[in-house]
Scaffold this motif. Sequence first.
Motif, PDB file in Angstrom:
ATOM      1  N   GLN A   1      19.914   6.164  -2.288  1.00  0.00           N
ATOM      2  CA  GLN A   1      19.540   5.527  -1.030  1.00  0.00           C
ATOM      3  C   GLN A   1      18.356   4.594  -1.278  1.00  0.00           C
ATOM      4  N   VAL A   2      18.594   3.306  -1.032  1.00  0.00           N
ATOM      5  CA  VAL A   2      17.525   2.326  -1.210  1.00  0.00           C
ATOM      6  C   VAL A   2      16.540   2.434  -0.051  1.00  0.00           C
ATOM      7  N   ARG A  19      -2.817  -9.459   1.423  1.00  0.00           N
ATOM      8  CA  ARG A  19      -1.771  -9.224   0.430  1.00  0.00           C
ATOM      9  C   ARG A  19      -0.854  -8.124   0.926  1.00  0.00           C
ATOM     10  N   LEU A  20       0.401  -8.464   1.098  1.00  0.00           N
ATOM     11  CA  LEU A  20       1.410  -7.498   1.501  1.00  0.00           C
ATOM     12  C   LEU A  20       2.076  -6.905   0.274  1.00  0.00           C
ATOM     13  N   SER A  21       2.480  -5.654   0.398  1.00  0.00           N
ATOM     14  CA  SER A  21       3.204  -4.970  -0.660  1.00  0.00           C
ATOM     15  C   SER A  21       4.531  -4.458  -0.123  1.00  0.00           C
ATOM     16  N   CYS A  22       5.522  -4.430  -0.994  1.00  0.00           N
ATOM     17  CA  CYS A  22       6.826  -3.860  -0.657  1.00  0.00           C
ATOM     18  C   CYS A  22       7.205  -2.938  -1.809  1.00  0.00           C
ATOM     19  N   ALA A  23       7.156  -1.647  -1.560  1.00  0.00           N
ATOM     20  CA  ALA A  23       7.484  -0.658  -2.577  1.00  0.00           C
ATOM     21  C   ALA A  23       8.926  -0.213  -2.397  1.00  0.00           C
ATOM     22  N   ALA A  24       9.687  -0.257  -3.483  1.00  0.00           N
ATOM     23  CA  ALA A  24      11.111   0.062  -3.431  1.00  0.00           C
ATOM     24  C   ALA A  24      11.406   1.344  -4.187  1.00  0.00           C
ATOM     25  N   SER A  25      12.407   2.072  -3.700  1.00  0.00           N
ATOM     26  CA  SER A  25      12.894   3.256  -4.393  1.00  0.00           C
ATOM     27  C   SER A  25      14.411   3.322  -4.245  1.00  0.00           C
ATOM     28  N   GLY A  26      15.039   4.065  -5.162  1.00  0.00           N
ATOM     29  CA  GLY A  26      16.486   4.221  -5.094  1.00  0.00           C
ATOM     30  C   GLY A  26      17.252   2.971  -5.476  1.00  0.00           C
ATOM     31  N   THR A  27      16.636   2.114  -6.297  1.00  0.00           N
ATOM     32  CA  THR A  27      17.243   0.842  -6.643  1.00  0.00           C
ATOM     33  C   THR A  27      16.994   0.508  -8.102  1.00  0.00           C
ATOM     34  N   THR A  28      17.917  -0.284  -8.666  1.00  0.00           N
ATOM     35  CA  THR A  28      17.677  -0.844  -9.999  1.00  0.00           C
ATOM     36  C   THR A  28      16.809  -2.074  -9.812  1.00  0.00           C
ATOM     37  N   PHE A  29      15.576  -1.822  -9.522  1.00  0.00           N
ATOM     38  CA  PHE A  29      14.654  -2.816  -8.997  1.00  0.00           C
ATOM     39  C   PHE A  29      14.587  -4.067  -9.853  1.00  0.00           C
ATOM     40  N   ASP A  72       5.985  -6.484  -9.686  1.00  0.00           N
ATOM     41  CA  ASP A  72       5.571  -5.586 -10.757  1.00  0.00           C
ATOM     42  C   ASP A  72       6.710  -4.603 -10.953  1.00  0.00           C
ATOM     43  N   ASN A  73       7.528  -4.850 -11.958  1.00  0.00           N
ATOM     44  CA  ASN A  73       8.701  -3.999 -12.163  1.00  0.00           C
ATOM     45  C   ASN A  73       8.316  -2.571 -12.561  1.00  0.00           C
ATOM     46  N   ALA A  74       7.176  -2.412 -13.189  1.00  0.00           N
ATOM     47  CA  ALA A  74       6.732  -1.069 -13.579  1.00  0.00           C
ATOM     48  C   ALA A  74       6.413  -0.221 -12.348  1.00  0.00           C
ATOM     49  N   LYS A  75       6.031  -0.879 -11.247  1.00  0.00           N
ATOM     50  CA  LYS A  75       5.683  -0.163 -10.018  1.00  0.00           C
ATOM     51  C   LYS A  75       6.755  -0.308  -8.941  1.00  0.00           C
ATOM     52  N   ASN A  76       7.870  -0.972  -9.269  1.00  0.00           N
ATOM     53  CA  ASN A  76       8.926  -1.215  -8.267  1.00  0.00           C
ATOM     54  C   ASN A  76       8.344  -1.817  -6.988  1.00  0.00           C
ATOM     55  N   GLN A 102      24.872  -5.702  -1.255  1.00  0.00           N
ATOM     56  CA  GLN A 102      24.283  -5.116  -0.052  1.00  0.00           C
ATOM     57  C   GLN A 102      22.879  -5.676   0.153  1.00  0.00           C
ATOM     58  N   TYR A 103      22.447  -5.665   1.420  1.00  0.00           N
ATOM     59  CA  TYR A 103      21.107  -6.123   1.763  1.00  0.00           C
ATOM     60  C   TYR A 103      20.373  -4.989   2.472  1.00  0.00           C
ATOM     61  N   TYR A 104      19.158  -4.755   2.038  1.00  0.00           N
ATOM     62  CA  TYR A 104      18.362  -3.656   2.593  1.00  0.00           C
ATOM     63  C   TYR A 104      17.060  -4.225   3.139  1.00  0.00           C
ATOM     64  N   TRP A 105      16.565  -3.596   4.226  1.00  0.00           N
ATOM     65  CA  TRP A 105      15.340  -4.030   4.884  1.00  0.00           C
ATOM     66  C   TRP A 105      14.346  -2.891   4.968  1.00  0.00           C
ATOM     67  N   GLY A 106      13.063  -3.249   4.916  1.00  0.00           N
ATOM     68  CA  GLY A 106      12.020  -2.292   5.216  1.00  0.00           C
ATOM     69  C   GLY A 106      11.762  -2.252   6.708  1.00  0.00           C
TER      70      GLY A 106
END
Length: 115
Positions: A1-2, A19-29, A72-76, A102-106
Motif C-alpha cells: 500500500q503506497v 520547505r515541504l517534505s513528502c515521505a513515501a512508503s510502500g513504493t519502489t520510490f 532523497d532516495n535513501a529517505k524515500n 497508478q497515481y497516489y496522493w498524500g
Amino acid sequence: QVQLVESGGGLVQAGGSLRLSCAASGTTFRSSSIAWYRQVPEKLREFVAVINSGRITNYASSVRGRFTISRDNAKNTVYLQMNSLTPEDTAAYYCNLAEGGQYYWGQGTQVTVSS
C-alpha cells in the motif's frame, strides 16, 4: 500500500521561505516520478513541479526560479523548497506519485502566505 505524507506547511510572510517534505512508503520510490500540486478552495488542483527517477525536473511557470524540487532516495522523500513566497502561493500542497500506471496522493499540507 503506497502512502504519501506531506509536512512542512505553515504560515509565512511574503518574501519568506518554506520547505515541504513528502515521505513515501510502500513504493519502489527510486524508480517513480513525484510531483507537487496545489489547490485553493473552489479551484482545480494545479501542477507545481515534478522530478523523475533521473532527477530531471519541470516546473509551472508561476514558480520557476523560486521553487526547487529535489529527492532523497535513501529517505524515500521528495522536497519542495519554496522561496520568495507571495500571497498567491497560498494553497494546500499535495504530493503525487506515479507508479505502475497508478497515481497516489498524500493528504496535503497547508501553506499560507501573509502580505
